[in-house]
Design a protein around this motif. Sequence first.
Motif, mmCIF file in Angstrom:
data_model
loop_
_atom_site.group_PDB
_atom_site.id
_atom_site.type_symbol
_atom_site.label_atom_id
_atom_site.label_comp_id
_atom_site.label_asym_id
_atom_site.label_seq_id
_atom_site.Cartn_x
_atom_site.Cartn_y
_atom_site.Cartn_z
ATOM 1 N N LEU A 373 2.866 2.986 8.175
ATOM 2 C CA LEU A 373 3.841 2.216 9.183
ATOM 3 C C LEU A 373 3.125 1.315 9.980
ATOM 4 O O LEU A 373 1.798 1.540 10.421
ATOM 5 N N ASP A 374 3.671 0.279 10.278
ATOM 6 C CA ASP A 374 3.065 -0.850 11.643
ATOM 7 C C ASP A 374 2.535 -0.027 12.583
ATOM 8 O O ASP A 374 1.475 -0.288 13.118
ATOM 9 N N LYS A 375 3.479 0.649 13.191
ATOM 10 C CA LYS A 375 3.229 1.467 14.586
ATOM 11 C C LYS A 375 1.437 2.308 14.328
ATOM 12 O O LYS A 375 0.954 2.474 15.097
ATOM 13 N N GLU A 376 1.480 2.862 13.046
ATOM 14 C CA GLU A 376 0.249 3.674 13.036
ATOM 15 C C GLU A 376 -1.060 2.872 13.041
ATOM 16 O O GLU A 376 -1.920 3.144 13.488
ATOM 17 N N ILE A 377 -0.716 1.867 12.023
ATOM 18 C CA ILE A 377 -2.180 1.100 12.273
ATOM 19 C C ILE A 377 -2.310 0.144 13.247
ATOM 20 O O ILE A 377 -3.286 0.046 13.756
ATOM 21 N N ASN A 400 5.477 -8.211 9.057
ATOM 22 C CA ASN A 400 4.545 -8.970 9.682
ATOM 23 C C ASN A 400 4.153 -8.500 11.277
ATOM 24 O O ASN A 400 3.074 -9.177 11.757
ATOM 25 N N ALA A 401 4.482 -7.378 11.726
ATOM 26 C CA ALA A 401 4.261 -6.921 12.863
ATOM 27 C C ALA A 401 2.566 -6.583 12.728
ATOM 28 O O ALA A 401 1.827 -6.699 13.824
ATOM 29 N N SER A 405 -0.586 -7.993 14.782
ATOM 30 C CA SER A 405 -1.588 -7.152 15.655
ATOM 31 C C SER A 405 -3.001 -7.122 15.264
ATOM 32 O O SER A 405 -3.903 -7.345 16.099
ATOM 33 N N ILE A 406 -3.122 -7.613 13.879
ATOM 34 C CA ILE A 406 -4.439 -7.634 13.546
ATOM 35 C C ILE A 406 -5.238 -9.321 13.998
ATOM 36 O O ILE A 406 -6.116 -9.337 14.620
ATOM 37 N N ALA A 407 -4.237 -10.244 14.233
ATOM 38 C CA ALA A 407 -4.514 -11.442 14.802
ATOM 39 C C ALA A 407 -5.022 -11.519 16.148
ATOM 40 O O ALA A 407 -5.804 -11.987 16.802
ATOM 41 N N LYS A 408 -4.258 -10.443 16.961
ATOM 42 C CA LYS A 408 -4.585 -10.118 18.399
ATOM 43 C C LYS A 408 -5.562 -9.310 18.613
ATOM 44 O O LYS A 408 -6.447 -9.554 19.795
ATOM 45 N N SER A 409 -5.986 -8.307 17.973
ATOM 46 C CA SER A 409 -6.997 -7.240 18.212
ATOM 47 C C SER A 409 -8.295 -7.589 17.250
ATOM 48 O O SER A 409 -9.270 -7.012 17.775
ATOM 49 N N CYS A 410 -8.216 -8.153 16.163
ATOM 50 C CA CYS A 410 -9.375 -8.177 15.485
ATOM 51 C C CYS A 410 -10.191 -9.871 15.303
ATOM 52 O O CYS A 410 -9.828 -10.291 14.485
ATOM 53 N N LYS A 411 -10.554 -10.134 16.585
ATOM 54 C CA LYS A 411 -10.919 -11.493 16.607
ATOM 55 C C LYS A 411 -12.273 -11.730 15.707
ATOM 56 O O LYS A 411 -12.807 -12.694 15.776
#
Length: 466
Positions: A373-377, A400-401, A405-411
């Motif tokens: 689920l989105d929350k876990e990853i 899409n969530a 999260s990838i876009a925000k956390s994994c620069k």
Amino acid sequence: MDTILCDELLLEIFNHLPPPPSPSLSLVSKRWRRLFRSSTTSLSLHLPSLSSSLCNFLSSHPYLSSLSLSITTTKTTTYVDQILVCVSNSCPNLKNFTFLSAHFTVLQIQSLPTSFYGLNGLNISLSRPICFSWLSQFGCLKSLSVLCTGKNDNSVEFDSMGDEMMMMKNIDGGLKLESVCLTGVKSGDFSLNWLWRNCKKVKTLKLKSCEGIGGTSYFSDFIKCLNNLQEVELRKSRTIVDVVLLNLIENCSSLNSLLVYDGGSRESLLQFITQSRCKMQKIDLRLPLDLDNSHLFAMAENFRGLVSLRFESCCLVTGEGLKTIGRALGSSLEELALISCDVVDKEPGLLATVGQCLKRLRILDLSYNEMLLDKEINLMLVSCNDLFELKLRGCPRLTNATTLSIAKSCKKLESVDIMFCSKIGVEAVELLLLSSPRLRLVAVEQNKLSDVARSRVSNYFIKVVV
């Protein structure tokens, strides 16, 4: 444009283009086709039948150093001979050759033109009966891959000469082989003993779908081959996994990478982990019923320098084992793969806890966890913000969530795989591409690429895998 740029400048431009448009270069003009072919060093061809133009085609690629030919024809060995002569005459700079044909025999390889003897790499399918003494002619060979085909009923033909073959003098200094890959070896292929006896420099050993490793009376030859190994792969070779692992314990201290898929036993694997003197850096296991927490506890205790740890379909591993691994390897582990592992779905919060421990994680693969689920990853990504490769292929519940999260956390992300994530839409893919400045490879369905996304891919040379 065609007349303004000199050959050298065009070739330099060709070399900087991403792989997808490269073949279309030969369609621009005859000059571009000539330049593109003359700059090509690697080629892979599938040949359903022999064409009279094959030699001309190969000759137009004068700098080929790597050639792969796959043949599915049912014609006689004469057809194979013609192709080999064509390759010999047309590819003077060949160093790596792959030749997959059901009709390639030992007698043919013993009769190869001398131009092949300078090869550095050879990948072939070889029809039984099998022997390996022909390798003495390949003085430059460093990499060998052999797929053994056909029934071994006729292998007695070589076994009848066993005493003579086994008494053959060793090659002075042994073979120069550093990598050996064998597929489909049967328990009656005793001619392997000659290979082991002359392999003193092998660093990589791969055995796939193998039932044996040679005659037991000459087992010492195989053991000596283990001394300098750095990498071992055992795939679908259950009958020999235990023997190999136990002998690695006693005879190898240089191993740093081990892969075992679909074979072995809990006891031998645990014994290897607890008793091995090797400083392991990479372990890759797909053992649904042969891997449990006891193995993970032993890894955490004895393999503190692990850089890469990959598990696939390991249904007996629990969160307790993974948390122990995370705490023990937090200062070294850079790659973690939990592919189709039930524990990811069964224990909420596990990924977040593990992510908090693995501060050096750079590569994460959670593919084919259908209940993820989105929350876990997303909770894990908050801690693992230095990732440069992320694989979430085949996780249909992600939405899409997750891309947000990838876009925000994994620069620092350079590669992402979101294939077969049905709930991730076009807008989310577009956002991910626009918000990831370092992204160079994305695996996603073509129908999820908007016009804006396609423009981004084109302008920033991002490779799309579909």
